[in-house]
Design a protein around this motif. Structure first.
Motif, PDB file in Angstrom:
ATOM      1  N   THR A 574      39.263  38.755  29.723  1.00 19.18           N
ATOM      2  CA  THR A 574      39.268  38.874  31.050  1.00 19.18           C
ATOM      3  C   THR A 574      38.474  40.137  31.870  1.00 19.18           C
ATOM      4  N   LEU A 575      37.933  39.689  32.975  1.00 19.41           N
ATOM      5  CA  LEU A 575      37.282  40.819  33.700  1.00 19.41           C
ATOM      6  C   LEU A 575      38.322  41.528  34.561  1.00 19.41           C
ATOM      7  N   ASP A 576      39.383  41.033  34.897  1.00 12.81           N
ATOM      8  CA  ASP A 576      40.404  41.564  35.614  1.00 12.81           C
ATOM      9  C   ASP A 576      41.402  41.915  34.763  1.00 12.81           C
ATOM     10  N   THR A 577      41.768  43.074  34.272  1.00  9.38           N
ATOM     11  CA  THR A 577      42.553  43.616  33.261  1.00  9.38           C
ATOM     12  C   THR A 577      43.903  44.223  33.979  1.00  9.38           C
ATOM     13  N   THR A 578      44.208  43.890  35.206  1.00  6.73           N
ATOM     14  CA  THR A 578      45.578  44.478  35.776  1.00  6.73           C
ATOM     15  C   THR A 578      46.424  43.248  36.113  1.00  6.73           C
ATOM     16  N   THR A 579      45.773  42.156  36.551  1.00  9.35           N
ATOM     17  CA  THR A 579      46.503  41.312  37.580  1.00  9.35           C
ATOM     18  C   THR A 579      47.463  40.494  36.654  1.00  9.35           C
ATOM     19  N   ARG A 599      50.235  39.877  31.851  1.00 12.02           N
ATOM     20  CA  ARG A 599      48.828  40.458  32.123  1.00 12.02           C
ATOM     21  C   ARG A 599      48.057  40.719  30.726  1.00 12.02           C
ATOM     22  N   SER A 623      47.676  33.397  39.879  1.00 11.31           N
ATOM     23  CA  SER A 623      47.392  34.763  39.806  1.00 11.31           C
ATOM     24  C   SER A 623      48.685  35.497  40.723  1.00 11.31           C
ATOM     25  N   ASN A 628      40.848  35.716  43.499  1.00 10.76           N
ATOM     26  CA  ASN A 628      40.589  36.229  41.859  1.00 10.76           C
ATOM     27  C   ASN A 628      39.340  36.719  41.752  1.00 10.76           C
ATOM     28  N   GLU A 630      38.050  39.398  41.104  1.00 10.82           N
ATOM     29  CA  GLU A 630      37.741  40.017  39.745  1.00 10.82           C
ATOM     30  C   GLU A 630      37.632  39.270  38.477  1.00 10.82           C
ATOM     31  N   ARG A 631      38.221  38.135  38.727  1.00 10.06           N
ATOM     32  CA  ARG A 631      38.291  37.193  37.747  1.00 10.06           C
ATOM     33  C   ARG A 631      39.240  37.197  36.470  1.00 10.06           C
ATOM     34  N   THR A 632      40.241  36.737  36.796  1.00  7.97           N
ATOM     35  CA  THR A 632      41.371  36.854  35.426  1.00  7.97           C
ATOM     36  C   THR A 632      41.121  35.521  34.892  1.00  7.97           C
TER      37      THR A 632
END
Ligand code: GLA
Length: 643
Positions: A574-579, A599, A623, A628, A630-632
């Motif tokens: 994942t590019l988004d590591t928080t959501t 997550r 999400s 999105n 940041e891209r999850t």
């Protein structure tokens, strides 16, 4: 002739998919809300990929009635028609002008003499389509979304059969005439297929030489081939939808095929499967090896976007010409096998009057045709992918133990390829039988793996039977024809960096070279993440599963299965590591099971739902943060239906 291509990212069109885990407020068009519907286009007649012949790759605009009818006659006489090649399609070049008194289109009777019917209509294609129908075939015609055609946009000075007359008379495209033209072509003339090109909305901007010369009226451009940001995606979609609506209206029996030809521009990746039966994924194929690779690659990773009724179209076959002529049978066979595997339309583009038997044998290979026409509509899924070798596996019919496998050597050196039962999702303990579909030879049965030599540019293609690794069920990634990414979460359409970059057929090495323009990168994938990586959640790899961006909704057609299972979570890539993301499973719109917010790093959560009695399953990954951007990236690991 045309077209540098480059895609920028797609900020302007970044429709915010801000969706919380809570139900959407009343009136909010929450695209993640379950619909209990299968939203793929199923109107028209394309339950299987259309097969036939088109004048374009054979003759360009130098088309004549005799040439078309001779090819039709050969298709019948050779037995190809009986094998499914039914559509005889006239491409660009048929038109003379648009009559100004009433807007009625006129056929160029000098090349289609049977259309010289006289009387108040002056010309009609009815005698031609009657003739085609008498032969047991179906007839296809060609038009453009704009006012003008591709040959008017890109044909050089010597191009034969360009429309004639005043600026207005030469406006032969659908723009402003959709209803009337579709009625004429289908209700009055009896055509069964239409390809609608997009040059008229792309090449006639106010600054184009065509317009500044005074020869053509300005329109748009609505499509900017270089920039999806500068393309009016909504208008392109609306114009194609208008055609689809007219087709339904004037074909009450539903006997039509609607072929969208926007070459992968205008974000067709996200909407064409809801609007038409075919959608081109790239610019034109040419009879060169590199260009075939470009076109093939533009569709080959889109298994989840092909379904009965609506197919990826990497363009027509070029077998018979150039790198695919009778002196290049390895290449010609590869081209055919690859198109068969990815459920592409099989439209011959060759002057069949001169076809040598070796080429007729390729077109007529019943086993490969059966793979292409398999009613389950599963486009082959990539089981191995490098720049050198690709292995594609396609699940056949209703028996998930019956598969086709193609091993494609893309390069110039022979390859020792190891095909494993993992590639086939078969048990390593049981025998696997392979039958070579070029030679009909049965290979000795094997367990676990087999080594095969594949020559440069060769595609081995086998019928495969084994024992399924997953007992009593099917991974959803084995049956992409039943899984539709209704919403795939792509916020920023991007070009796919893995598509082969051939030297431009039109510009050669002038300029910096063409980049793949197709905005398919980031779409849902079978057995891979949206960016082509292996599926993995919190360190646990999944050889099977569905990879997709968050804020997505996948529709799944059920066929009487009992249970759905999957291990879900945010993918390690994942590019988004928080959501956090919440995974929900719906049966005919009813919530069946939902995950905790998960997550990056959360252990995969096992979801199980009893699905007996439901028709449509929907897999929603929502999400918990706005948009999105940041891209999850999420994974439905081992997603499967159990009997
Ligand atoms: C475009 C299409 C081709 C063909 C030509 C005709 O280039 O992509 O398939 O129809 O127009 O001019």
């Amino acid at each position: 002739m045309k077209r540098g291509l480059r895609l920028a990212s797609y900020g302007v069109f970044a429709v915010s998919l801000w969706l919380t885990a809570l139900p959407a407020a009343a009136g909010d068009p929450d695209s993640l809300a379950p619909t209990a519907r299968w939203s793929v286009y199923t109107s028209g007649r394309a339950a299987m990929p259309p097969m036939g012949w088109s004048s374009w790759n054979a003759f360009g605009t130098d088309v004549t009635e005799a040439r078309v009818l001779d090819s039709a006659t050969t298709i019948v006489a050779s037995g190809l028609a009986a094998k499914g090649y039914l559509y005889i399609n006239i491409d660009d070049g048929w038109w003379l002008k648009r009559r100004q008194s009433d807007g009625r289109m006129q056929v160029r009777t000098a090349i289609f003499p049977s259309a010289a019917t006289g009387g108040p209509d002056e010309s009609s294609f009815k005698p031609f389509t009657d003739q085609i129908h008498r032969m047991g075939l179906k007839a296809g015609i060609y038009s453009d979304l704009g006012r003008n055609s591709c040959s008017q946009a890109y044909g050089g000075p010597g191009t034969p059969n360009l429309p004639e007359g005043t600026v207005a008379e030469r406006q032969v495209g659908l723009y402003g005439h959709t209803e009337k033209d579709i009625k004429l072509y289908f209700h009055d003339w009896g055509f069964d297929f239409i390809k609608v090109d997009g040059c008229g909305v792309r090449a006639f901007g106010p600054d184009s030489g065509k317009v500044t010369s005074g020869q053509y009226q300005s329109l748009g451009p609505i499509i900017d081939f270089q920039s999806v940001n500068r393309t009016d995606v909504a208008q392109v979609k609306a114009l194609y939808t208008e055609v689809a609506d007219s087709l339904k209206r004037y074909n009450p029996d539903g006997d039509y095929v609607f072929s969208i030809c926007a070459w992968g521009s205008a974000d067709v990746r996200s909407w064409a499967k809801n609007v038409g039966n075919l959608s081109r994924t790239s610019d034109d194929i040419t009879p060169s090896w590199g260009r075939m690779l470009t076109n093939f690659d533009s569709a080959a990773t889109r298994a989840l976007y092909a379904h009965p009724g609506s197919w990826n179209d990497p363009d027509m076959l070029f077998i018979g010409h150039g790198d695919f002529d009778e002196h290049h049978l390895t290449e010609a066979r590869s081209h055919f096998a690859l198109w068969a595997m990815i459920s592409a339309p099989l439209i011959i583009g060759y002057d069949l009057r001169k076809a040598p038997p070796e080429l007729m044998e390729i077109f007529g290979n019943s086993d490969l045709i059966a793979i292409n026409q398999d009613p389950s509509g599963n486009q082959a899924v990539l089981a191995h992918e490098t720049d050198d070798v690709q292995i594609f596996v396609k699940t056949r019919g209703d028996d998930p133990a019956h598969k086709a496998v193609a091993i494609f050597n893309r390069g110039t050196a022979p390859q020792e390829v190891v095909l494993t039962t993992d590639h086939l999702k078969y048990s390593a303990a049981a025998d696997v039988q392979l039958k070579d579909l070029w030679t009909q030879a049965a290979l000795p049965a094997f367990k676990g793996e087999v080594k095969l030599r594949v020559e440069p540019r060769q595609t081995l293609i086998f019928d495969a039977r084994g024992t399924r690794a997953l007992e009593g069920g099917t991974y959803l990634s084995e049956t992409p024809g039943r899984v539709n990414p209704a919403v795939d979460g792509v916020v920023t359409p991007q070009a796919d960096p893995f598509i082969h970059r051939a030297v431009s057929p039109w510009a050669g090495t002038r300029g910096r070279g063409d980049l793949p323009m197709y905005a398919g990168w980031g779409g849902a994938q079978a057995d891979a993440t949206p960016y082509g990586r292996n599926l993995q959640i919190a360190g646990k790899p999944y050889a099977s599963g569905l990879g997709v961006l968050a804020n997505s909704r996948l529709e799944v057609r059920l066929k009487g299965e009992r249970r759905f299972t999957a291990s879900v979570g945010v993918d390690d890539s994942t590019l988004d590591t928080t959501t956090p993301v919440i995974f929900s499973v719906f049966g005919d719109g009813k919530l069946l099971v939902q995950s905790q917010p998960l997550r990056f790093g959360s252990a995969p959560e096992q979801l199980t739902a009893e699905v007996t009695g439901y028709n449509i399953l929907e897999l929603v990954a929502r999400s918990t943060a706005p948009g999105n951007a940041e891209r999850t990236i999420v994974t439905w690991g081992n997603a499967a239906l159990l009997n």
